[in-house]
Design a protein around this motif. Sequence first.
Motif, PDB file in Angstrom:
ATOM      1  N   PRO A  36      21.095  41.914  63.942  1.00 42.22           N
ATOM      2  CA  PRO A  36      21.425  40.539  64.309  1.00 42.22           C
ATOM      3  C   PRO A  36      20.638  39.497  63.514  1.00 42.22           C
ATOM      4  CG  PRO A  36      21.063  41.869  66.264  1.00 42.22           C
ATOM      5  CD  PRO A  36      20.688  42.713  65.081  1.00 42.22           C
ATOM      6  N   ASP A  37      19.503  39.876  62.946  1.00 43.05           N
ATOM      7  CA  ASP A  37      18.701  38.913  62.193  1.00 43.05           C
ATOM      8  C   ASP A  37      18.907  39.050  60.687  1.00 43.05           C
ATOM      9  OD1 ASP A  37      17.488  41.378  62.214  1.00 43.05           O
ATOM     10  OD2 ASP A  37      15.454  40.590  62.228  1.00 43.05           O
ATOM     11  N   SER A  38      20.090  39.534  60.254  1.00 37.34           N
ATOM     12  CA  SER A  38      20.394  39.627  58.826  1.00 37.34           C
ATOM     13  C   SER A  38      21.886  39.386  58.599  1.00 37.34           C
ATOM     14  CB  SER A  38      19.994  41.004  58.283  1.00 37.34           C
ATOM     15  OG  SER A  38      20.787  42.024  58.855  1.00 37.34           O
ATOM     16  N   TYR A  39      22.244  39.119  57.340  1.00 41.07           N
ATOM     17  CA  TYR A  39      23.644  38.966  56.971  1.00 41.07           C
ATOM     18  C   TYR A  39      23.869  39.592  55.602  1.00 41.07           C
ATOM     19  CZ  TYR A  39      22.162  34.967  54.088  1.00 41.07           C
ATOM     20  OH  TYR A  39      21.550  34.166  53.169  1.00 41.07           O
ATOM     21  N   GLY A  88      18.131  33.062  58.125  1.00 40.30           N
ATOM     22  CA  GLY A  88      17.309  31.885  57.883  1.00 40.30           C
ATOM     23  C   GLY A  88      17.075  31.627  56.402  1.00 40.30           C
ATOM     24  N   ILE A  89      17.347  32.606  55.550  1.00 41.16           N
ATOM     25  CA  ILE A  89      17.229  32.439  54.096  1.00 41.16           C
ATOM     26  C   ILE A  89      18.629  32.117  53.582  1.00 41.16           C
ATOM     27  CG2 ILE A  89      16.565  33.492  51.902  1.00 41.16           C
ATOM     28  CD1 ILE A  89      14.207  33.461  53.699  1.00 41.16           C
ATOM     29  N   GLU A  90      18.860  30.863  53.248  1.00 34.03           N
ATOM     30  CA  GLU A  90      20.167  30.455  52.755  1.00 34.03           C
ATOM     31  C   GLU A  90      20.122  30.352  51.237  1.00 34.03           C
ATOM     32  OE1 GLU A  90      21.274  26.941  54.854  1.00 34.03           O
ATOM     33  OE2 GLU A  90      21.622  28.040  56.715  1.00 34.03           O
ATOM     34  N   ILE A  91      21.128  30.912  50.586  1.00 37.03           N
ATOM     35  CA  ILE A  91      21.175  31.009  49.131  1.00 37.03           C
ATOM     36  C   ILE A  91      22.191  29.989  48.593  1.00 37.03           C
ATOM     37  CG2 ILE A  91      21.558  32.567  47.190  1.00 37.03           C
ATOM     38  CD1 ILE A  91      19.297  33.445  49.051  1.00 37.03           C
ATOM     39  N   PRO A  92      21.763  29.071  47.706  1.00 41.07           N
ATOM     40  CA  PRO A  92      22.718  28.136  47.104  1.00 41.07           C
ATOM     41  C   PRO A  92      23.819  28.890  46.347  1.00 41.07           C
ATOM     42  CG  PRO A  92      20.471  27.417  46.699  1.00 41.07           C
ATOM     43  CD  PRO A  92      20.387  28.791  47.293  1.00 41.07           C
ATOM     44  N   ASP A  93      25.041  28.345  46.336  1.00 41.22           N
ATOM     45  CA  ASP A  93      26.166  29.062  45.745  1.00 41.22           C
ATOM     46  C   ASP A  93      26.126  29.149  44.220  1.00 41.22           C
ATOM     47  OD1 ASP A  93      26.873  26.472  45.115  1.00 41.22           O
ATOM     48  OD2 ASP A  93      28.788  26.497  46.184  1.00 41.22           O
ATOM     49  N   ASP A  94      25.206  28.447  43.565  1.00 38.71           N
ATOM     50  CA  ASP A  94      25.081  28.572  42.112  1.00 38.71           C
ATOM     51  C   ASP A  94      23.864  29.426  41.719  1.00 38.71           C
ATOM     52  OD1 ASP A  94      23.160  26.748  42.905  1.00 38.71           O
ATOM     53  OD2 ASP A  94      23.467  25.401  41.194  1.00 38.71           O
ATOM     54  N   ASN A 120      25.782  26.417  50.257  1.00 42.15           N
ATOM     55  CA  ASN A 120      25.243  27.769  50.325  1.00 42.15           C
ATOM     56  C   ASN A 120      26.346  28.816  50.323  1.00 42.15           C
ATOM     57  OD1 ASN A 120      22.545  26.860  50.522  1.00 42.15           O
ATOM     58  ND2 ASN A 120      22.834  26.460  52.695  1.00 42.15           N
ATOM     59  N   ILE A 121      25.988  30.034  49.935  1.00 41.34           N
ATOM     60  CA  ILE A 121      26.922  31.161  49.969  1.00 41.34           C
ATOM     61  C   ILE A 121      27.121  31.560  51.429  1.00 41.34           C
ATOM     62  CG2 ILE A 121      27.310  33.553  49.272  1.00 41.34           C
ATOM     63  CD1 ILE A 121      25.516  33.022  46.862  1.00 41.34           C
ATOM     64  N   ASP A 122      28.363  31.721  51.819  1.00 41.66           N
ATOM     65  CA  ASP A 122      28.675  32.148  53.180  1.00 41.66           C
ATOM     66  C   ASP A 122      28.315  33.618  53.357  1.00 41.66           C
ATOM     67  OD1 ASP A 122      29.735  29.665  53.897  1.00 41.66           O
ATOM     68  OD2 ASP A 122      31.717  30.192  53.078  1.00 41.66           O
ATOM     69  N   PRO A 123      28.003  34.035  54.587  1.00 43.23           N
ATOM     70  CA  PRO A 123      27.785  35.464  54.837  1.00 43.23           C
ATOM     71  C   PRO A 123      28.987  36.274  54.368  1.00 43.23           C
ATOM     72  CG  PRO A 123      27.078  34.203  56.735  1.00 43.23           C
ATOM     73  CD  PRO A 123      27.755  33.239  55.796  1.00 43.23           C
ATOM     74  N   ASP A 124      28.725  37.415  53.775  1.00 39.29           N
ATOM     75  CA  ASP A 124      29.716  38.315  53.181  1.00 39.29           C
ATOM     76  C   ASP A 124      30.290  37.736  51.884  1.00 39.29           C
ATOM     77  OD1 ASP A 124      30.433  40.905  53.530  1.00 39.29           O
ATOM     78  OD2 ASP A 124      32.278  40.482  54.613  1.00 39.29           O
ATOM     79  N   GLY A 125      29.641  36.691  51.335  1.00 41.02           N
ATOM     80  CA  GLY A 125      30.056  36.104  50.078  1.00 41.02           C
ATOM     81  C   GLY A 125      29.500  36.886  48.901  1.00 41.02           C
ATOM     82  N   GLU A 126      29.770  36.385  47.695  1.00 44.05           N
ATOM     83  CA  GLU A 126      29.347  37.084  46.482  1.00 44.05           C
ATOM     84  C   GLU A 126      28.581  36.151  45.553  1.00 44.05           C
ATOM     85  OE1 GLU A 126      31.120  39.866  42.884  1.00 44.05           O
ATOM     86  OE2 GLU A 126      32.413  39.281  44.540  1.00 44.05           O
TER      87      GLU A 126
END
Length: 149
Positions: A36-39, A88-94, A120-126
């Motif tokens: 639950p604490d990861s994506y 909680g760690i959000e990754i920018p989409d670029d 940010n990249i959505d969960p299950d994104g690439e």
Amino acid sequence: MAQNTTEVLVGTGVLAVAAGFLIYAAGLTGFAATTPDSYKLNASFRSAEGVGVGTEVRMAGVKVGTVTGLDLNAETFRADTTFTMNQGIEIPDDSAISISSEGLLGGNFVEIIPGGSPFNIDPDGEIEDTQSSVSLVTLLLKFVSGSDE
């Protein structure tokens, strides 16, 4: 009677140790990786040499995730990689992702180089921008032969 009690205690201890090993192995292989604490995120590398399930994903040298899947894409012949990121760690989409080495004798890890996008990249994104591992043997052969290629 005392011998039966001893056998039961030893048997219980052996089962507890075996259960501990199974839980540890499940964590290393990524079997129980989605919590639950990861994506999940995905990336596709030309070469994933030195990376396997359980390899650390780092950002700025800090572990922020784990590789949970590595498969060959039969259509593109690339290594499709799945990894989990700490919530909680959000990754920018670029952002970019690369396979890095800890040194000459160290192992490899996956490094995320964050971009500057406000989205940010959505969960299950690439993550699209990937850089594959560099083979040390190939680099040495190029150096010895004096090749620029």
